[in-house]
Design a protein around this motif. Sequence first.
Motif, PDB file in Angstrom:
ATOM      1  N   SER A 151      -8.236  -8.621 -11.804  1.00  0.00           N
ATOM      2  CA  SER A 151      -7.285  -9.608 -12.319  1.00  0.00           C
ATOM      3  C   SER A 151      -6.110  -8.925 -12.999  1.00  0.00           C
ATOM      4  CB  SER A 151      -7.989 -10.538 -13.320  1.00  0.00           C
ATOM      5  OG  SER A 151      -7.072 -11.457 -13.887  1.00  0.00           O
ATOM      6  N   SER A 152      -4.909  -9.276 -12.558  1.00  0.00           N
ATOM      7  CA  SER A 152      -3.696  -8.790 -13.215  1.00  0.00           C
ATOM      8  C   SER A 152      -2.510  -9.562 -12.665  1.00  0.00           C
ATOM      9  CB  SER A 152      -3.493  -7.289 -12.983  1.00  0.00           C
ATOM     10  OG  SER A 152      -3.076  -7.038 -11.656  1.00  0.00           O
ATOM     11  N   SER A 153      -1.374  -9.434 -13.327  1.00  0.00           N
ATOM     12  CA  SER A 153      -0.154 -10.067 -12.839  1.00  0.00           C
ATOM     13  C   SER A 153       0.325  -9.320 -11.595  1.00  0.00           C
ATOM     14  CB  SER A 153       0.926 -10.010 -13.917  1.00  0.00           C
ATOM     15  OG  SER A 153       1.336  -8.665 -14.128  1.00  0.00           O
ATOM     16  N   PRO A 154       1.152  -9.953 -10.754  1.00  0.00           N
ATOM     17  CA  PRO A 154       1.676  -9.256  -9.570  1.00  0.00           C
ATOM     18  C   PRO A 154       2.399  -7.956  -9.926  1.00  0.00           C
ATOM     19  CG  PRO A 154       2.099 -11.604  -9.399  1.00  0.00           C
ATOM     20  CD  PRO A 154       1.569 -11.369 -10.788  1.00  0.00           C
ATOM     21  N   GLN A 155       3.133  -7.970 -11.042  1.00  0.00           N
ATOM     22  CA  GLN A 155       3.867  -6.768 -11.447  1.00  0.00           C
ATOM     23  C   GLN A 155       2.915  -5.631 -11.812  1.00  0.00           C
ATOM     24  OE1 GLN A 155       4.285  -9.819 -12.657  1.00  0.00           O
ATOM     25  NE2 GLN A 155       6.395 -10.425 -12.200  1.00  0.00           N
ATOM     26  N   THR A 156       1.868  -5.962 -12.564  1.00  0.00           N
ATOM     27  CA  THR A 156       0.903  -4.939 -12.959  1.00  0.00           C
ATOM     28  C   THR A 156       0.133  -4.426 -11.757  1.00  0.00           C
ATOM     29  OG1 THR A 156       0.661  -5.958 -15.143  1.00  0.00           O
ATOM     30  CG2 THR A 156      -1.060  -4.436 -14.457  1.00  0.00           C
ATOM     31  N   THR A 157      -0.214  -5.331 -10.833  1.00  0.00           N
ATOM     32  CA  THR A 157      -0.922  -4.920  -9.619  1.00  0.00           C
ATOM     33  C   THR A 157      -0.077  -3.953  -8.799  1.00  0.00           C
ATOM     34  OG1 THR A 157      -2.115  -7.030  -9.513  1.00  0.00           O
ATOM     35  CG2 THR A 157      -2.000  -5.729  -7.491  1.00  0.00           C
ATOM     36  N   ALA A 158       1.204  -4.270  -8.648  1.00  0.00           N
ATOM     37  CA  ALA A 158       2.099  -3.392  -7.891  1.00  0.00           C
ATOM     38  C   ALA A 158       2.203  -2.022  -8.552  1.00  0.00           C
ATOM     39  CB  ALA A 158       3.481  -4.034  -7.785  1.00  0.00           C
ATOM     40  N   GLN A 159       2.296  -2.016  -9.874  1.00  0.00           N
ATOM     41  CA  GLN A 159       2.379  -0.752 -10.604  1.00  0.00           C
ATOM     42  C   GLN A 159       1.105   0.063 -10.422  1.00  0.00           C
ATOM     43  OE1 GLN A 159       2.891  -1.241 -14.817  1.00  0.00           O
ATOM     44  NE2 GLN A 159       2.905   0.948 -15.239  1.00  0.00           N
ATOM     45  N   LEU A 160      -0.042  -0.609 -10.489  1.00  0.00           N
ATOM     46  CA  LEU A 160      -1.319   0.079 -10.340  1.00  0.00           C
ATOM     47  C   LEU A 160      -1.470   0.670  -8.945  1.00  0.00           C
ATOM     48  CD1 LEU A 160      -4.141   0.850 -11.306  1.00  0.00           C
ATOM     49  CD2 LEU A 160      -4.909  -1.450 -10.667  1.00  0.00           C
ATOM     50  N   VAL A 161      -1.158  -0.126  -7.924  1.00  0.00           N
ATOM     51  CA  VAL A 161      -1.281   0.356  -6.543  1.00  0.00           C
ATOM     52  C   VAL A 161      -0.375   1.561  -6.317  1.00  0.00           C
ATOM     53  CG1 VAL A 161      -0.841  -0.213  -4.127  1.00  0.00           C
ATOM     54  CG2 VAL A 161      -2.025  -1.856  -5.592  1.00  0.00           C
ATOM     55  N   THR A 162       0.843   1.487  -6.837  1.00  0.00           N
ATOM     56  CA  THR A 162       1.780   2.606  -6.690  1.00  0.00           C
ATOM     57  C   THR A 162       1.227   3.873  -7.322  1.00  0.00           C
ATOM     58  OG1 THR A 162       3.694   1.126  -6.669  1.00  0.00           O
ATOM     59  CG2 THR A 162       4.100   3.436  -7.223  1.00  0.00           C
ATOM     60  N   ARG A 163       0.696   3.751  -8.542  1.00  0.00           N
ATOM     61  CA  ARG A 163       0.151   4.924  -9.239  1.00  0.00           C
ATOM     62  C   ARG A 163      -1.038   5.517  -8.485  1.00  0.00           C
ATOM     63  NH1 ARG A 163       4.237   4.329 -11.364  1.00  0.00           N
ATOM     64  NH2 ARG A 163       4.746   4.145 -13.586  1.00  0.00           N
ATOM     65  N   LEU A 164      -1.918   4.662  -7.990  1.00  0.00           N
ATOM     66  CA  LEU A 164      -3.109   5.161  -7.315  1.00  0.00           C
ATOM     67  C   LEU A 164      -2.771   5.780  -5.965  1.00  0.00           C
ATOM     68  CD1 LEU A 164      -5.624   2.323  -8.236  1.00  0.00           C
ATOM     69  CD2 LEU A 164      -5.571   4.643  -9.129  1.00  0.00           C
ATOM     70  N   ILE A 165      -1.802   5.204  -5.269  1.00  0.00           N
ATOM     71  CA  ILE A 165      -1.366   5.795  -4.001  1.00  0.00           C
ATOM     72  C   ILE A 165      -0.784   7.184  -4.249  1.00  0.00           C
ATOM     73  CG2 ILE A 165       0.371   5.641  -2.167  1.00  0.00           C
ATOM     74  CD1 ILE A 165      -0.076   2.638  -2.156  1.00  0.00           C
ATOM     75  N   GLU A 166      -0.003   7.314  -5.310  1.00  0.00           N
ATOM     76  CA  GLU A 166       0.571   8.615  -5.651  1.00  0.00           C
ATOM     77  C   GLU A 166      -0.530   9.639  -5.899  1.00  0.00           C
ATOM     78  OE1 GLU A 166       2.968   7.716  -9.012  1.00  0.00           O
ATOM     79  OE2 GLU A 166       4.669   6.970  -7.832  1.00  0.00           O
ATOM     80  N   ARG A 167      -1.611   9.199  -6.538  1.00  0.00           N
ATOM     81  CA  ARG A 167      -2.712  10.123  -6.817  1.00  0.00           C
ATOM     82  C   ARG A 167      -3.405  10.553  -5.530  1.00  0.00           C
ATOM     83  NH1 ARG A 167      -5.698   8.512 -12.474  1.00  0.00           N
ATOM     84  NH2 ARG A 167      -3.802   8.374 -13.728  1.00  0.00           N
ATOM     85  N   VAL A 168      -3.601   9.592  -4.620  1.00  0.00           N
ATOM     86  CA  VAL A 168      -4.220   9.928  -3.338  1.00  0.00           C
ATOM     87  C   VAL A 168      -3.342  10.912  -2.574  1.00  0.00           C
ATOM     88  CG1 VAL A 168      -4.896   9.034  -1.083  1.00  0.00           C
ATOM     89  CG2 VAL A 168      -5.517   7.778  -3.142  1.00  0.00           C
ATOM     90  N   PHE A 189      -6.644   4.464   0.375  1.00  0.00           N
ATOM     91  CA  PHE A 189      -6.884   4.288  -1.057  1.00  0.00           C
ATOM     92  C   PHE A 189      -7.952   3.225  -1.298  1.00  0.00           C
ATOM     93  CE2 PHE A 189      -6.503   2.683  -5.208  1.00  0.00           C
ATOM     94  CZ  PHE A 189      -6.106   1.358  -5.148  1.00  0.00           C
ATOM     95  N   ASN A 190      -7.883   2.131  -0.552  1.00  0.00           N
ATOM     96  CA  ASN A 190      -8.864   1.061  -0.711  1.00  0.00           C
ATOM     97  C   ASN A 190     -10.232   1.448  -0.156  1.00  0.00           C
ATOM     98  OD1 ASN A 190      -7.671  -1.680  -1.784  1.00  0.00           O
ATOM     99  ND2 ASN A 190      -6.044  -0.736  -0.577  1.00  0.00           N
ATOM    100  N   LEU A 191     -10.252   2.205   0.939  1.00  0.00           N
ATOM    101  CA  LEU A 191     -11.524   2.686   1.482  1.00  0.00           C
ATOM    102  C   LEU A 191     -12.213   3.613   0.491  1.00  0.00           C
ATOM    103  CD1 LEU A 191     -10.620   3.495   5.218  1.00  0.00           C
ATOM    104  CD2 LEU A 191     -11.785   1.472   4.310  1.00  0.00           C
ATOM    105  N   GLU A 192     -11.408   4.406  -0.187  1.00  0.00           N
ATOM    106  CA  GLU A 192     -11.957   5.339  -1.176  1.00  0.00           C
ATOM    107  C   GLU A 192     -12.728   4.596  -2.256  1.00  0.00           C
ATOM    108  OE1 GLU A 192     -10.391   8.770  -4.328  1.00  0.00           O
ATOM    109  OE2 GLU A 192      -8.975   7.524  -3.222  1.00  0.00           O
ATOM    110  N   ARG A 193     -12.295   3.374  -2.557  1.00  0.00           N
ATOM    111  CA  ARG A 193     -12.933   2.586  -3.610  1.00  0.00           C
ATOM    112  C   ARG A 193     -13.919   1.554  -3.072  1.00  0.00           C
ATOM    113  NH1 ARG A 193      -9.044   5.186  -5.170  1.00  0.00           N
ATOM    114  NH2 ARG A 193      -8.656   5.742  -7.347  1.00  0.00           N
ATOM    115  N   GLY A 194     -14.261   1.680  -1.785  1.00  0.00           N
ATOM    116  CA  GLY A 194     -15.309   0.841  -1.220  1.00  0.00           C
ATOM    117  C   GLY A 194     -14.924  -0.594  -0.941  1.00  0.00           C
ATOM    118  N   ALA A 195     -13.629  -0.888  -0.826  1.00  0.00           N
ATOM    119  CA  ALA A 195     -13.180  -2.260  -0.592  1.00  0.00           C
ATOM    120  C   ALA A 195     -13.502  -2.711   0.831  1.00  0.00           C
ATOM    121  CB  ALA A 195     -11.678  -2.372  -0.842  1.00  0.00           C
TER     122      ALA A 195
END
Length: 239
Positions: A151-168, A189-195
């Motif tokens: 659960s998060s706002s669209p803005q926070t979700t976008a920020q999170l996805v961007t950060r995690l993609i950068e890490r991958v 990135f999503n496969l890595e987390r079992g989605a």
Amino acid sequence: MFSARPCNFCTEAQGTFMDISARRQQPCDLPRVFVASNVKLVMEGLHLQLGRCDKIALLGRGRLNARTAARINENAADVVVLDVGSAGSGKFARTLCGTSRAVPMVGVAIGSTRHDIADWAELGVKGFVDDSGSIEDVVDAIERVARGEFSSSPQTTAQLVTRLIERVERRLSPEGARQLTPRETQILFNLERGATNKEIARRLGISPATVKNHVHRVLEKLEVRRRQEAGAIARSGRI
């Protein structure tokens, strides 16, 4: 003669806490929630406001220390509402993450934290409520996290996805990074987390059939047969 009388706020608060105690004695399937913060005003304010909600069962509140972590586990909390802007919140989250139950958390005041939002996600924060969020947003996040959702706002979700993609991408070799398109990197990135395919489709706003095609291409490029193998490769950086 002067007679001290409690103000309306204190009377209301007292009634609220009495209601909470009565509610605890009744068996229910409501999410069991614990509030944690080192800021007394924030902790008591959240506790008071959440205590007025009939959608959750409030277990208690506490400062960010080992004793509170023990209480959270002893009382089998389903969700912890964590003030991530509070000093010591990162250490406390790591403590909870390392316990046997690893209770999921909802982070509030996310805009006030010094930590990267991806760090919070890896520490077990499954819901984010930023500084402009309301108590209704907190309750909604609690319910979603208790159901195993993010659960998060669209803005926070976008920020999170961007950060995690950068890490991958940082973990991939230059050759491996060139093999995958930006969308395929998101899939990895999503496969890595079992989605699952449905979860990935919902997060990225595409159809499950499209996700299935992307997954097939990712597996083909990485020369593996199972999505778990692709996730393991991403975690190890062996591409």
